[in-house]
Design an enzyme around this catalytic site. Sequence first.
Site, mmCIF file in Angstrom:
data_model
loop_
_atom_site.group_PDB
_atom_site.id
_atom_site.type_symbol
_atom_site.label_atom_id
_atom_site.label_comp_id
_atom_site.label_asym_id
_atom_site.label_seq_id
_atom_site.Cartn_x
_atom_site.Cartn_y
_atom_site.Cartn_z
ATOM 1 N N SER A 102 0.843 -1.098 0.204
ATOM 2 C CA SER A 102 0.019 -0.001 0.044
ATOM 3 C C SER A 102 0.874 1.234 0.045
ATOM 4 C CB SER A 102 -0.893 -0.200 1.144
ATOM 5 O OG SER A 102 -1.979 0.674 1.033
ATOM 6 N N ASP A 240 -9.354 -5.752 -4.540
ATOM 7 C CA ASP A 240 -8.543 -4.450 -3.713
ATOM 8 C C ASP A 240 -8.587 -3.114 -3.899
ATOM 9 O OD1 ASP A 240 -5.929 -3.772 -2.513
ATOM 10 O OD2 ASP A 240 -4.992 -5.254 -3.216
ATOM 11 N N HIS A 267 -7.427 -6.132 -0.090
ATOM 12 C CA HIS A 267 -6.223 -5.323 0.368
ATOM 13 C C HIS A 267 -5.361 -5.948 1.240
ATOM 14 C CE1 HIS A 267 -3.734 -1.904 -0.347
ATOM 15 N NE2 HIS A 267 -3.928 -1.323 1.036
#
Length: 294
Positions: A102, A240, A267
């Site tokens: 991320s 995601d 995610h």
Amino acid sequence: MDNVKEGFIPVTGGNVWYRISGNGPGIPLLILHGGPGSKSSDSDPLRRLGADRPVIHYDQLGSGKSDRPSDTSLWTVERFVEELGQVVETLGLEEFHLLGHSWGTMLATSYLFNKPGGVRSVIFSGPALDAQRWERDQRNYLKQFPEDIQETIERSEREGTTDSAEYNEAMDAYYKRHMCRVDPWPEELVEDMKGLNHQVYNHMWGASEFTVTGTLKYFDATERLPEIGIPALFTCGRYDEATPEATEYYAGLVPDSEFHVFENSSHMPGVEEPEAYVETVREWVNRQEMRPGA
């Protein structure tokens, strides 16, 4: 787990906590957590790779077990890149694989653009490499939710009431579809979300995933991705926040890259499909070490 070493490393602005899991003979794997303002996961399944190679986590300054200074001038990409370099130097990592998740992918690319030595390969897990695209993708997802959830989120952001119970309830519905689809969430993930350093997150990102107002508002690494001259693996979950379309697009910009989707994840594939996640990373780093001339 046996063979775990923990400690603190002095960096610009304070001290950061690190943990090395395992002492296998392979090249170490260094992990950059998401956020910004989040922390390393104590139950990260990638720690299982410690029998193969040292697996290194550290909590970025302002998060987790690291110092939490309140000086907002510290919350810049440049300082986090400098911090990463200080961690690498202090731990004496002459060679390592780098995995960012991320926000950690923003940090990884920014670090790699400085052409540091010693990085054998990089894994972009749930990549956020263009803040404006991320915002657009979340807003497109939001359109698939009931009107009342959309309205609550829009109104709360407009009126600055993103700390209300109503807003948090609406966000939970979103997160359970696009952040982590395990139901109920593991207790550790709930606690980690509560422990987020909002000063760092809000300063760099904003109030929520849907609206980028912070210093990362115009972060966009796409034009420079072709400069990444090492093997790269791009992964995301089918649902995601880092959409498969965006992730595949980023992978297409890096000359020596591969792309992988975890079909039953959003995610957090490390939580949602831990075995598949570990095996994908294991297979990738092992293969990079066997490459001719590597």
